[in-house]
Design a protein around this motif. Structure first.
Motif, PDB file in Angstrom:
ATOM      1  N   PHE A 133       0.833  -1.207   0.000  1.00 20.83           N
ATOM      2  CA  PHE A 133       0.000   0.000   0.000  1.00 20.83           C
ATOM      3  C   PHE A 133       0.865   1.254   0.000  1.00 20.83           C
ATOM      4  N   GLU A 134       1.909   1.275   0.806  1.00 19.74           N
ATOM      5  CA  GLU A 134       2.754   2.458   0.916  1.00 19.74           C
ATOM      6  C   GLU A 134       3.448   2.738  -0.416  1.00 19.74           C
ATOM      7  N   ASN A 135       4.019   1.708  -1.031  1.00 26.32           N
ATOM      8  CA  ASN A 135       4.721   1.891  -2.297  1.00 26.32           C
ATOM      9  C   ASN A 135       3.780   2.250  -3.437  1.00 26.32           C
ATOM     10  N   GLU A 136       2.590   1.658  -3.424  1.00 30.96           N
ATOM     11  CA  GLU A 136       1.664   1.819  -4.547  1.00 30.96           C
ATOM     12  C   GLU A 136       0.658   2.944  -4.344  1.00 30.96           C
ATOM     13  N   ARG A 137       0.734   3.673  -3.251  1.00 35.60           N
ATOM     14  CA  ARG A 137      -0.277   4.688  -2.978  1.00 35.60           C
ATOM     15  C   ARG A 137      -0.466   5.670  -4.134  1.00 35.60           C
ATOM     16  N   PRO A 138       0.615   6.257  -4.719  1.00 31.65           N
ATOM     17  CA  PRO A 138       0.369   7.167  -5.851  1.00 31.65           C
ATOM     18  C   PRO A 138      -0.320   6.473  -7.023  1.00 31.65           C
ATOM     19  N   ALA A 139       0.088   5.240  -7.321  1.00 31.38           N
ATOM     20  CA  ALA A 139      -0.531   4.515  -8.433  1.00 31.38           C
ATOM     21  C   ALA A 139      -1.981   4.172  -8.118  1.00 31.38           C
ATOM     22  N   LEU A 140      -2.281   3.832  -6.870  1.00 30.83           N
ATOM     23  CA  LEU A 140      -3.657   3.507  -6.494  1.00 30.83           C
ATOM     24  C   LEU A 140      -4.567   4.717  -6.631  1.00 30.83           C
ATOM     25  N   LEU A 141      -4.097   5.887  -6.199  1.00 31.58           N
ATOM     26  CA  LEU A 141      -4.902   7.103  -6.338  1.00 31.58           C
ATOM     27  C   LEU A 141      -5.087   7.454  -7.813  1.00 31.58           C
ATOM     28  N   ALA A 142      -4.022   7.242  -8.627  1.00 34.48           N
ATOM     29  CA  ALA A 142      -4.148   7.494 -10.064  1.00 34.48           C
ATOM     30  C   ALA A 142      -5.096   6.483 -10.709  1.00 34.48           C
ATOM     31  N   ALA A 143      -5.053   5.225 -10.257  1.00 36.86           N
ATOM     32  CA  ALA A 143      -5.958   4.210 -10.793  1.00 36.86           C
ATOM     33  C   ALA A 143      -7.405   4.531 -10.455  1.00 36.86           C
ATOM     34  N   LEU A 144      -7.638   5.098  -9.275  1.00 38.34           N
ATOM     35  CA  LEU A 144      -8.997   5.482  -8.912  1.00 38.34           C
ATOM     36  C   LEU A 144      -9.507   6.580  -9.855  1.00 38.34           C
TER      37      LEU A 144
END
Length: 916
Positions: free
Chosen positions: A636-647
């Motif tokens: 989650f910590e590493n992927e947080r920017p990608a997760l927000l962009a994916a949303l």
């Protein structure tokens, strides 16, 4: 060899043998001799120091008699240790073996110069053991030497506190609170204590402490507080206090290896830095130039070079102004990123972009800090990120000259041109070695000519040559072909990209580049995300990604994390549009990857609560699995920017169900990491998506999640509004969870009676629905609020029932929470012995779950149990462990634990904080 300790109770050792001197004159005689170790002390002075000015009889005879007694007490070495000298006596001790003399030397050294002052000061007070000359009867020592030593000691501690506060250290608070209580009328200590509380974001406590010292001065001295104390008090009243302990961020990206050339530009940049004393406003530098010309590389290289001139830290934000595949960073989001870097705790984050920008400027006021704002689109994007006071340096890179910053804020422009031929050769030499460059000068000239001074193009060619060390540069230059031609001054970099892209060995690598660089929504892509874009198993993308890395089309910044220049992203997106007709399908798959992987990770963080269905992933989607909580949290910590962009991508693609699921999966993680504004934004996106879906159940779930996020931000009215909206939409099962969330919001507000009523409503609905998980969760809260309202018997019974159910259901996070509630209830009843086993059970589960905050809170409460039982050393040990954990968490965590302790015992809470 004799050792004498005078900073506290007298301790004497000859060699390794301790010596116990009888109470009386011998102790005073040795202390006076020790304070002049290695130097003769006159007989008359010894007599006055030991017996006073009114001593009867013969002073010389008294001294001789007692010197003989002291020698005998020191043993066989006595004659050698105390030598008779003309006119007096000498203690033949190394001054370093007398703690008071060593203390003075360390302070003298600390004041000799600024370098390393903090370390030397820190060593000096460490010699202190208590009140100087404790247990020694001597008017001279007590009235003259002792107070002077005490003053030097306190002055040293105050100076150390000043240094610690300047460095943003939190640990100084406890020491200052203890010292202020032990020296209740020393205003200079209280000034520093108030400043420490002010910097730590605890202004209410600072005001309370000010009242304490004000009343004390009035009652005991009939005096008002000093001007310095009144000044701190005025700042607290006007709200100008800095809200957080000052962090010293070091956020500059790593400098590029093999940097070469740009000497004229570096010299020009150096000349733009005014001496600190002459700065009248923030220094702003705008490095402008065409795409790929090396603006970021130069900016990062130079800011590293001058970073030591900005000791308060360095901040960095990529504003993504020209990234065609992603939206540029909004100024409000950039401000929040900067506040995160400055470690502003979530509960201190003001609501609204204007207030957050104001807080950011306040935190930088009076500090020397460097801020690098990379890839800015226009002046409007940059202006809210500028400090408002002198002392800071802001470096902005942009393809635009940002004339608005030059005209309005006096920014210094620096236009970056293409590399000269000489600098281009230097760059190639730095990457490939001088010998290789010197061996083929004509080939080097051809490469330099065809790359036309574009650093990005040169870097790609150099990378190709570096991975083929046996390949002649002439052959490499020949591979350009006539189709490439020389780049013109407009820098059509596609030619270089095309050359590198066309050297890829197969279509799989080419398609991987097009999809990964052209379609991935985040700043970095993992193999699993790349495989999902491609619709193939993960094993089949590792070799293509390695080939892309060798071709310098993507960069592996960290193991398994791939990124590329925004020009390459734009080039890849163009290729993808021309060659791949399944781009939307690839985007859908990568959104599926993030939704399903986040769901899998969230399962390790969430307790068992509401059952939420998730459709199966599309064919070709790779889902990341996790062995436990640590792996899930790290992902989650590493992927947080990608997760927000994916949303955001899911919303643009109309995948509204995915928006709701991804926001829900992020819910607990964003809370635990203190990213409360991100959590509110994701839940707002979920509410909007649920409205578009027209799904009342989905909307109700999103509304109650948003309510919890708003409650964390202190927006309780808005939280209740969204809970009301959830109840209007919800089916009974959802209404039960909404009432449960209502009880949480009331709990945050301190409205225990209302919280109890909401928990009761939730429990009754869960019971009617036969939802065992919900019943157990609500039972825990029912028990807790009964206890808070004084019904401890009922509270214990309900929590014990809840515990059995959580254990039966395997709901470990709620089991830990219930163990903690049971322990708190027993502690509130005045039964610390009964609370200890419950806390230990909670501690084991929190550690199993990797819940650092739960572990720290439990350790703090175990310390309270020992404190109430009178075992203060054991309490201190638990509190030291708790504070060590809390140092790694959000700065607000300490205050939260202190508040919890206050509910069970104020004396323990005060001791934990350091008031007692």
């Amino acid at each position: 060899m004799v050792t004498v300790e005078l900073l506290g109770p007298l301790r004497v050792a000859v060699g390794e043998r301790p010596v116990e001197l009888p109470a009386g004159r011998l102790r005073a005689l040795l202390a006076v001799l020790a304070m002049s170790a290695g130097r003769t002390v006159g007989t008359d002075r010894l007599a006055v120091a030991v017996w006073g000015t009114d001593a009867g009889g013969s002073p010389g005879a008294n001294v001789r008699t007692n010197v003989k007694r002291l020698r005998r007490a020191l043993g066989t070495a006595g004659e050698r240790l105390i030598e008779a000298r003309p006119g007096g006596y000498l203690l033949t001790a190394d001054p370093e073996r007398v703690d008071a003399l060593r203390f003075g030397r360390l302070l003298d050294e600390a004041g000799a110069g600024p370098g390393g002052e903090g370390g030397r000061l820190g060593r000096a007070p460490g010699r202190w053991g208590g009140t100087p000359f404790d247990g020694i009867r001597s008017d001279w020592l007590e009235r003259s030497v002792g107070p002077a030593l005490q003053e030097r000691y306190l002055t040293a501690l105050e100076r150390q506190a000043d240094l610690d506060l300047a460095a943003g250290a939190c640990s100084v608070l406890t020491d200052l609170a203890d010292l202020a209580e032990r020296h209740p009328l020393r205003e200079s200590l209280w000034v520093r204590l108030l400043r420490a509380l002010e910097s730590a974001g605890r202004p209410a406590e600072a005001l309370e402490r000010y009242e304490t010292i004000r009343r004390r001065l009035a009652a005991e001295l009939g005096a008002d507080p000093s001007p310095e104390l009144r000044q701190v008090h005025a700042r607290l009243l006007t709200g100008d206090a800095p809200p957080v302990t000052r962090a010293v961020p070091r956020h500059l990206p790593a400098a590029v290896a093999g940097f070469a050339g740009r000497e004229a530009e570096l010299t020009a940049l150096d000349a733009l830095l005014p001496p600190p004393a002459e700065a009248r406003s923030p220094s702003i530098v705008v490095i402008a130039g065409t795409a790929g010309v090396g603006k970021t590389t130069l900016a990062v290289h130079w800011t590293h070079r001058v970073a030591d001139r900005f000791p308060d830290g360095q901040l960095y934000v990529d504003l993504r102004g020209y990234d065609s595949s992603r939206e540029a960073v909004r100024p409000a989001a950039a401000v929040r990123e900067l506040l995160d870097a400055l470690r502003v705790p979530p509960h201190r984050m003001p609501d609204g972009p204007a207030a957050q920008a104001g807080l950011y400027r306040s935190l930088l006021a009076g500090r020397r800090m460097l801020v690098l704002l990379d890839n800015a689109r226009d002046a409007a994007q940059v202006a809210p990120l500028l400090p408002g006071a002198p002392g800071c340096l802001v470096v902005v890179t942009s393809r635009d000259h940002l004339a608005g910053l030059v005209m309005t804020y006096g920014a210094h422009p620096l236009t970056l041109d293409l590399l000269s031929s000489e600098d281009a050769r230097r760059l190639l030499a730095a990457r490939l070695g001088h010998d290789r460059i010197a061996a083929e000068p004509e080939a080097v000239e051809e490469i330099v000519r065809r790359c036309a001074g574009l650093p990005l193009a040169l870097a790609i060619v150099a990378a190709r040559a570096a991975i083929q060390p046996a390949h002649p540069l002439s052959a490499l230059a020949g591979e350009f072909g006539d189709a490439l031609g020389a780049l013109d001054r407009a820098v059509d970099v596609r030619a270089i990209f095309s050359w590198s892209y066309e050297t890829l060995t197969d279509e799989t690598a080419a398609r991987t580049f097009r999809l990964v660089a052209g379609l991935h929504p985040g700043p970095e892509c993992t193999p699993a995300a790349a495989a999902s874009l491609m619709g193939v198993p993960v094993e089949r993308v590792r070799a293509p990604l390695a080939e892309l890395t060798r071709a310098n089309l993507v960069t592996e910044h960290a193991p398994g994390r791939y990124a590329c220049h925004d020009l390459l992203r734009a080039y890849a997106a163009e290729l993808c549009a021309a060659h791949d007709d399944d781009g939307d399908a690839a985007r859908h798959r990568v959104v599926d990857h993030y939704v399903h992987s986040a769901f899998a990770a969230a399962a390790h963080l969430h307790g068992r609560t509401e059952t939420i269905s998730l459709a199966a992933p599309r064919p070709g989607v790779s889902v990341t699995g996790f062995a436990g909580t640590d792996e899930a949290t790290a992902w989650f910590e590493n992927e947080r920017p990608a997760l927000l962009a994916a949303l955001d991508l899911a919303a643009r693609l109309g995948l509204d169900r995915h928006v709701c699921r991804l926001a829900g999966a992020l819910f607990v993680f964003l809370h635990r990491r203190g990213r409360w504004h991100d959590r509110a934004e994701t839940q707002r996106a979920a509410v909007a998506a649920a409205r578009r879906l027209g799904d009342p159940v989905e909307k109700a779930r999103a509304c109650r999640n948003l309510a919890a996020a708003l409650a964390d931000l202190g927006r309780f009215d808005d939280a209740h509004h969204h809970l009301d909206a959830a109840l209007e939409q919800d089916v009974p099962a959802g209404q039960a969870w909404t009432h449960y969330f209502r009880d949480l919001v009331y709990g945050f507000q301190g409205r225990e009676a209302d919280a109890l009523d909401a928990a009761r409503r939730a429990h009754d609905l869960f019971e009617r629905l036969g939802d065992e998980v919900g019943q157990a969760v609500a039972l825990t809260d029912l028990g807790w609020y009964h206890g808070r309202l004084g019904d401890h018997g009922q509270a214990l019974d309900l929590c014990e029932q809840a515990l059995v159910r959580h254990q039966k259901l395997g709901n470990r996070p709620y089991e830990a929470h219930t163990w903690s509630c049971l322990a708190d209830l027993r502690l509130q009843q005045g039964d610390p012995t009964g609370a200890v086993p419950c806390y230990r059970q909670a501690l084991d589960v929190f550690r199993e779950l990797g819940d650092s905050y739960g572990e720290a809170s439990t350790l703090a409460h175990l310390g309270a149990c020992h404190h109430l039982a009178g075992d203060h050393p054991a309490a201190g040990e638990q509190w030291r462990h708790a504070r060590a954990l809390l140092r790694d968490l959000d700065p607000s965590a300490f205050d939260q634990v202190h508040t919890q302790l206050t509910t069970v015992d104020r004396s323990a809470a005060d001791a934990f904080r350091g008031r007692r």
